[in-house]
Design an enzyme around this catalytic site. Structure first.
Site, PDB file in Angstrom:
ATOM      1  N   ARG A   1     -34.779 105.102  56.837  1.00  0.00           N
ATOM      2  CA  ARG A   1     -34.077 106.225  57.312  1.00  0.00           C
ATOM      3  C   ARG A   1     -32.509 106.099  56.967  1.00  0.00           C
ATOM      4  NH1 ARG A   1     -35.156 107.880  63.301  1.00  0.00           N
ATOM      5  NH2 ARG A   1     -33.737 106.141  63.648  1.00  0.00           N
TER       6      ARG A   1
ATOM      7  N   HIS B   1      -9.679 115.546  53.935  1.00  0.00           N
ATOM      8  CA  HIS B   1     -11.175 115.890  54.083  1.00  0.00           C
ATOM      9  C   HIS B   1     -12.033 115.465  52.854  1.00  0.00           C
ATOM     10  CE1 HIS B   1      -9.514 118.261  57.398  1.00  0.00           C
ATOM     11  NE2 HIS B   1     -10.898 118.530  57.977  1.00  0.00           N
TER      12      HIS B   1
ATOM     13  N   ARG C   1      -5.960 109.951  55.795  1.00  0.00           N
ATOM     14  CA  ARG C   1      -6.772 111.054  56.420  1.00  0.00           C
ATOM     15  C   ARG C   1      -6.645 112.336  55.559  1.00  0.00           C
ATOM     16  NH1 ARG C   1      -6.960 115.772  59.099  1.00  0.00           N
ATOM     17  NH2 ARG C   1      -8.964 115.978  60.501  1.00  0.00           N
TER      18      ARG C   1
ATOM     19  N   LYS D   1     -29.091 111.046  60.686  1.00  0.00           N
ATOM     20  CA  LYS D   1     -28.752 110.229  61.817  1.00  0.00           C
ATOM     21  C   LYS D   1     -27.068 110.176  61.599  1.00  0.00           C
ATOM     22  CE  LYS D   1     -30.429 106.677  64.818  1.00  0.00           C
ATOM     23  NZ  LYS D   1     -30.583 107.401  66.181  1.00  0.00           N
TER      24      LYS D   1
ATOM     25  N   LEU E   1     -34.430 114.702  64.615  1.00  0.00           N
ATOM     26  CA  LEU E   1     -34.424 113.469  63.922  1.00  0.00           C
ATOM     27  C   LEU E   1     -35.922 112.971  63.821  1.00  0.00           C
ATOM     28  CD1 LEU E   1     -32.546 111.000  63.047  1.00  0.00           C
ATOM     29  CD2 LEU E   1     -33.233 109.864  65.073  1.00  0.00           C
TER      30      LEU E   1
ATOM     31  N   TYR F   1     -25.772 106.270  60.992  1.00  0.00           N
ATOM     32  CA  TYR F   1     -26.037 104.787  61.959  1.00  0.00           C
ATOM     33  C   TYR F   1     -27.627 104.820  62.034  1.00  0.00           C
ATOM     34  CZ  TYR F   1     -26.887 107.635  66.137  1.00  0.00           C
ATOM     35  OH  TYR F   1     -27.542 108.357  67.127  1.00  0.00           O
TER      36      TYR F   1
HETATM   37  N1  PDD Z   1     -31.341 107.719  68.997  1.00  0.00           N
HETATM   38  N2  PDD Z   1     -33.734 112.015  68.527  1.00  0.00           N
HETATM   39  C1  PDD Z   1     -32.524 111.784  68.638  1.00  0.00           C
HETATM   40  C2  PDD Z   1     -31.360 112.702  68.532  1.00  0.00           C
HETATM   41  C3  PDD Z   1     -31.944 110.425  68.637  1.00  0.00           C
HETATM   42  O1  PDD Z   1     -30.648 110.167  68.851  1.00  0.00           O
HETATM   43  C4  PDD Z   1     -32.914 109.359  68.678  1.00  0.00           C
HETATM   44  C5  PDD Z   1     -32.563 108.044  68.869  1.00  0.00           C
HETATM   45  C6  PDD Z   1     -34.422 109.755  68.574  1.00  0.00           C
HETATM   46  C7  PDD Z   1     -35.448 108.959  68.634  1.00  0.00           C
HETATM   47  O2  PDD Z   1     -35.322 108.189  67.504  1.00  0.00           O
HETATM   48  P1  PDD Z   1     -35.916 106.525  67.128  1.00  0.00           P
HETATM   49  O3  PDD Z   1     -37.269 106.512  67.686  1.00  0.00           O
HETATM   50  O4  PDD Z   1     -35.872 106.378  65.880  1.00  0.00           O
HETATM   51  O5  PDD Z   1     -35.195 105.667  68.047  1.00  0.00           O
HETATM   52  C8  PDD Z   1     -34.534 111.243  68.415  1.00  0.00           C
HETATM   53  C9  PDD Z   1     -30.789 106.187  69.270  1.00  0.00           C
HETATM   54  C10 PDD Z   1     -31.794 105.287  70.027  1.00  0.00           C
HETATM   55  C11 PDD Z   1     -29.410 106.267  69.741  1.00  0.00           C
HETATM   56  O6  PDD Z   1     -28.549 107.085  69.261  1.00  0.00           O
HETATM   57  O7  PDD Z   1     -28.963 105.436  70.520  1.00  0.00           O
END
Ligand code: PDD
Length: 285
Positions: A52, A102, A100, A147, A203, A33
């Site tokens: 990303r 895996h 479902r 992500k 991340l 996401y």
């Molecule tokens: N999350 N680290 C983690 C684990 C995150 O979930 C996020 C952002 C960031 C910051 O990343 P960025 O600057 O690209 O938003 C770092 C989003 C906002 C969320 O899960 O809602």
């Protein structure tokens, strides 16, 4: 103003959008996401978020069903339909719908879901007074640079932080700071910004990249290196960064006050530079 959803080619009011219970995002958290924010209706660093998304999808072998230009025009279209000037666009890509099991379904038809909702600007009080954070063990998997939809460990840690009266949990793995549950973490010592280097443990935040670049341009020394947990407690300043929170000072860590001024001078400088950058790139801050 309407909250809008997009599911596999179709825009609709958010409350009317549905997906199959056999979607692998629902069954396995098998997807990736992005969260993009707009200012004055203009998505901030959309290209970076889409890059990303591409790299997350590639890392977990989900084929991208749209070209970059198509993602971009759908996101702009969703923002426009929602009519929110300050909009949070959530973009989710899963491996698709299948009974479902895996193993990857074949052929896989990925599911694309987006939502577009309004977002209130970051609370000025939080910016002025800072937020509380606690440290917690980082119990997540070994590929946090992806992500991924699998956020159970983040959810549990965030709730534990909230139950302890804090806004964020700063995660620690093998004695080293990784990041927050939904943010990257920077500390300041003797005027230098220190943050964990990019690796599988965290991340690569879009905000992190922007903030570190702005700081360097402003002549602030930035060290991307391993951060032992003990350095947090002796930091002059501590701040969290991310799309939804922008640059947020931490005022207390584990109940102990951080530094002697909130926001500290470096946090303030970085926050101001970030707001200027938003203004220059979107016309609105
Ligand atoms: N999350 N680290 C983690 C684990 C995150 O979930 C996020 C952002 C960031 C910051 O990343 P960025 O600057 O690209 O938003 C770092 C989003 C906002 C969320 O899960 O809602």
């Amino acid at each position: 103003m309407p909250d809008i959803a997009y599911v596999n080619g179709q825009f609709s009011p958010l409350e009317q959008a549905t997906i199959s219970i056999e979607d692998r995002g629902f069954q396995f958290g098998d997807g990736v996401y992005e969260v993009v924010r707009t200012y004055g209706g203009v998505p901030f660093r959309l290209h970076d978020h889409l890059l990303r998304l591409q790299s997350s999808a590639r890392a977990v072998s989900i084929p991208l069903p749209l070209f970059a230009a198509e993602w971009e025009s759908l996101i702009r279209e969703g923002v426009k339909r929602s009519q929110y000037a300050e909009c949070l666009a959530y973009i989710q890509l899963t491996r698709g719908v299948a009974p479902r099991a895996h193993l990857f379904p074949s052929p896989a038809k990925p599911t694309v879901v987006m939502t577009f909702r309004g977002i209130a600007g970051t609370d000025g009080v939080l910016l002025r007074e800072g937020v509380s954070a606690v440290t917690l063990p980082d119990l997540r998997w070994g590929r946090c640079s992806v992500k991924s939809l699998n956020l159970l460990a983040n959810v549990l840690a965030k709730q534990e932080a909230c139950d302890a009266g804090a806004m964020e949990a700063i995660l620690v793995k093998d004695g080293l700071v990784t990041e927050g549950c939904s943010s990257n973490v920077c500390l300041v010592r003797d005027g230098t910004i220190i943050t964990a280097p990019l690796s599988d443990q965290l991340l690569a935040g879009v905000t992190r990249a922007v903030v570190l670049e702005l700081a360097r341009k402003a002549g602030i020394i930035v060290e991307e290196r391993e951060v032992p947990e003990e350095e947090l407690t002796s930091a002059d300043e501590l701040f969290l960064i991310g799309t939804t929170i922008e640059v947020l000072p931490v005022s207390t860590l584990n109940g102990v006050r951080v530094g002697d001024r909130i926001p500290g001078p470096v946090t303030q400088a970085v926050s101001t530079a970030f707001q200027r950058c938003i203004l220059s790139e979107t016309g609105r801050g």
